[in-house]
Design an enzyme around this catalytic site. Structure first.
Site, mmCIF file in Angstrom:
data_model
loop_
_atom_site.group_PDB
_atom_site.id
_atom_site.type_symbol
_atom_site.label_atom_id
_atom_site.label_comp_id
_atom_site.label_asym_id
_atom_site.label_seq_id
_atom_site.Cartn_x
_atom_site.Cartn_y
_atom_site.Cartn_z
ATOM 1 N N SER A 571 37.526 37.671 40.154
ATOM 2 C CA SER A 571 36.149 38.165 40.152
ATOM 3 C C SER A 571 35.338 37.252 39.256
ATOM 4 O O SER A 571 35.884 36.511 38.438
ATOM 5 C CB SER A 571 36.130 39.591 39.617
ATOM 6 N N TYR A 584 37.524 45.562 33.230
ATOM 7 C CA TYR A 584 37.713 44.907 34.527
ATOM 8 C C TYR A 584 37.938 43.402 34.335
ATOM 9 O O TYR A 584 38.852 42.820 34.930
ATOM 10 C CB TYR A 584 36.463 45.149 35.378
#
Ligand code: ZN
Length: 687
Positions: A571, A584
């Protein structure tokens, strides 16, 4: 075997097709062709055809006598009238006056005599139908008739069952010569109800669709009854190891052995896809002590050879405690098989007709005592066909061995069919898609980027397994893509679940070539306040699950020895932290490093590892309403928010990320790389 004819269904077919301008003859021909095609004991994968002699109007309104005969490429079980193209009878009849005709000329003349130039090629057995006088003719490769006629004394056995009601024609390869011979032999017994082509199949004749169909059913039933009197042979069993290895362990070893190295420098292999059968008839067949004899006699009817080759490969029984020993034994079996295939080609090439181009020497059926039979093919669909034909072979051979000795057509006759000129002409003409013959596993494939990625690889020819926490979602995506796609529930944070899923994929396709480790979720929390539990949960899903998936992939890829492809969904957070996204970003940063570690440690095995770094994609990875809330806070719609956030001002979609995975899988000289798919975000650019 029971007649499936129903007056109401027949009438419905006549009415339904009449509305489309199709006459009653062709409507009923379509109806009974479907009845035959639906029974695998009669017709399997193109093993049969039908015809009707009727009249149709040409463009000028004139009545033209035609033969409507099954066209190639149509499945009899679901045939439509356009699958029975009309060929001018006067042209076909005139061909009967010739003494010889090449297959190429025959195909050409038949095409030229079609009323509709867009029709498929009429069956190779068209002339046989045309030269016989009956209005309706049905042809099948019925199992029972094969068991009866695949014998050293097959003619005698058929005569005993049928008396003079059928004409018995010795084996001749399908085409002009067989058509002439069958017509000449029929002329000596014009009252016959049908004809057995010994070691090939059976024809039945009728003045009506029903008569021809029901004669077929009756003739086949009589052969079945003759076999039933004795009972299917139970082969004396071989001694087997106490614990047989699983299909999941055996298949990748075999799949690696039968792959052909095309280009070492490119890491290009010609792989095969597998399909396993282990029903009672197959187990009876593969577990027999005498398997080396009865499995190597040839195929029950010559047209199987195009799909299965003439002989299956027999490997040793796999002992669960000694997979290395199995690999050694299987390799020796393959070496012998390949040498045997080259010798067979050399024995027959050029002996009757032109010199041919040798086909690949690898088997299309592998018999594994204790485990079952693998059908092999360039796709799952083809592997299933080979496996279906092996199911049929196991039954026919056991019945034939009960009656006497299984003895199909000679090796030279099989060669003629395997190297038939019309088949050879097709060689090398079918371009394969880039991921044909490869098996792709996509985690988190039930929605969003994962679903788009599964679809993108399938569109490029891959066999696909969709894994998702939600089994229903995985199966739904699998179903949308196609009937050969596997959809499985899998919690990637549970190692036992991941192992089970990889085992299921290996058992279903034979192995794994590409893994897209995509499952993830965006955990949030300010890093100074976030609970340990939250952070560890995110690490379980966003880091450790990728490690579990990758380790399983490596295990299977190493068993195959064909290299492989690992693809990870990292990501933007991995390189450019966002506020409150620590839970995250941290595991994703570790995942980026994991990608490079796999590239480093497994490059020498031909296994590549790459990642896609995507940003701001509305695919459900974020908590419900989060993107909407962020957009609202800036006074934007969600779509505006997604577009405004990047340099190109374009919304990045799941399909764009999917395409990046495909591109990386195609980049054969790239490993340890990260591809950015974010519409442009300099703060997150890699350096
Ligand atoms: Zn046939």
């Amino acid at each position: 075997m029971q007649s499936q004819w129903k007056d109401a269904d027949a009438q419905a077919a006549v009415q339904q097709y009449a509305a489309r301008g199709i006459n009653e003859d062709l409507a009923l021909r379509t109806y009974t062709t479907r009845l035959l095609g639906r029974d695998p004991r009669l017709v399997l994968h193109g093993g049969g055809n039908t015809s009707v002699k009727t009249t149709v109007k040409d463009t000028f309104g004139a009545d033209v006598p035609v033969l409507c005969v099954k066209g190639s490429g149509w499945d009899m079980a679901v045939i439509e009238p356009q699958g029975l193209p009309a060929v001018r009878m006067d042209v076909l009849t005139k061909l009967g006056t010739l003494n010889r005709l090449s297959d190429e000329d025959m195909v050409n003349v038949q095409r030229g005599a079609l009323l509709d130039s867009t029709s498929p090629n009429p069956s190779i057995e068209t002339l046989l139908h045309a030269f016989l006088p009956h209005k309706f003719i049905d042809h099948t490769h019925a199992n029972a008739v094969l068991a009866l006629s695949d014998q050293p004394n097959g003619e005698e056995l058929c005569r005993k069952v049928y008396g003079d009601r059928v004409v018995l024609v010795p084996y001749v390869m399908p085409g002009f010569d067989l058509a002439k011979k069958a017509a000449a032999m029929f002329a000596t017994n014009p009252k016959a109800e049908g004809m057995v082509l010994l070691k090939h199949g059976i024809f039945s004749f009728g003045a009506t669709a029903r008569e021809a169909y029901e004669r077929m059913i009756r003739l086949v039933t009589e052969a079945e009854e003759a076999i039933a009197k004795i009972g299917r042979k139970k082969f004396a069993p071989a001694e087997l190891p106490a614990k047989i290895a699983s299909a999941a362990d055996v298949a990748p070893i075999l799949r690696g052995l039968v792959a052909e190295l095309v280009d070492d420098n490119e890491g290009l292999w010609k792989r095969l896809v597998f399909d396993l059968r282990s029903g009672p008839d197959v187990m009876n067949f593969v577990n027999g002590a005498d398997i080396a004899r009865y499995s190597q006699q040839g195929v029950p009817t010559p047209d199987h050879t195009i799909r299965t080759k003439n002989w299956p490969m027999v490997v040793p029984a796999p002992d669960a405690g000694n997979l290395d020993g199995f690999r050694t034994g299987a390799k020796a079996a393959l070496d012998a098989y390949v040498a045997g295939y080259h010798a067979y080609f050399a024995r027959h090439n050029g002996k009757r007709g032109d010199a041919k181009k040798e086909l690949d020497p690898f088997p299309r059926v592998i018999l594994v005592p204790g485990l079952g039979a693998f059908g092999l093919g360039k796709s799952k669909k083809d592997a299933r066909i080979a496996a279906d034909l092996m199911d049929c072979t196991a039954e026919v051979v056991a019945d034939a061995e009960a009656l006497g000795t299984f003895n199909p057509v000679t090796e030279a006759d099989l060669f003629d069919v395997e190297y038939w000129s019309l088949e050879q002409a097709k060689l090398g003409k079918e371009a394969e898609k880039p991921f044909a013959r490869q098996v792709v596993v996509v985690t988190g494939g039930g929605s969003g980027i994962g679903a788009a990625t599964a679809k993108a690889f399938a569109a490029q020819g891959a066999e696909v397994a969709v894994l998702d926490l939600n089994a229903d979602a995985a199966q739904k995506v699998a179903k949308e893509i196609g009937s050969t796609v596997l959809g499985l529930g899998c919690d990637v944070t549970k190692p036992a679940d991941v192992r089970k899923a990889f085992d299921a994929v290996c058992a279903a396709f034979g192995g794994v070539d590409i893994v897209v480790s995509n499952a993830g979720a965006a955990f949030q929390g300010r890093i100074g306040d976030v609970s340990d539990e939250q952070l560890r949960k995110s690490f379980e899903l966003n880091f450790f699950s990728h490690q579990t998936v990758a380790q399983n992939a490596i295990r299977v890829m190493r068993a195959q020895g064909l290299g492989g492809n690992l693809l990870f969904n990292t990501s933007k957070q991995a390189v450019n932290p966002g506020p409150d996204f620590g839970p995250y970003g941290l595991p994703k940063a570790a995942l980026l490093f994991l990608t490079r570690q796999y590239a480093l440690d497994h490059g020498a095995e031909g296994i590549r590892a790459n990642a896609v770094n995507a940003d701001r994609i509305n695919t459900g990875i974020f908590a419900d309403g989060m993107l909407e809330a962020r957009a609202k806070a800036r006074g934007l719609t969600t779509q505006q928010y997604l577009r405004e956030g990047n340099l190109l001002k374009r919304e990045v979609k799941a399909a764009d990320v999917a395409q990046a995975f495909v591109d990386l899988a195609l980049a054969r000289k790239t490993t340890g790389s990260v591809t950015t798919v974010d519409g442009g975000n300099i703060a997150a650019a890699l350096r």
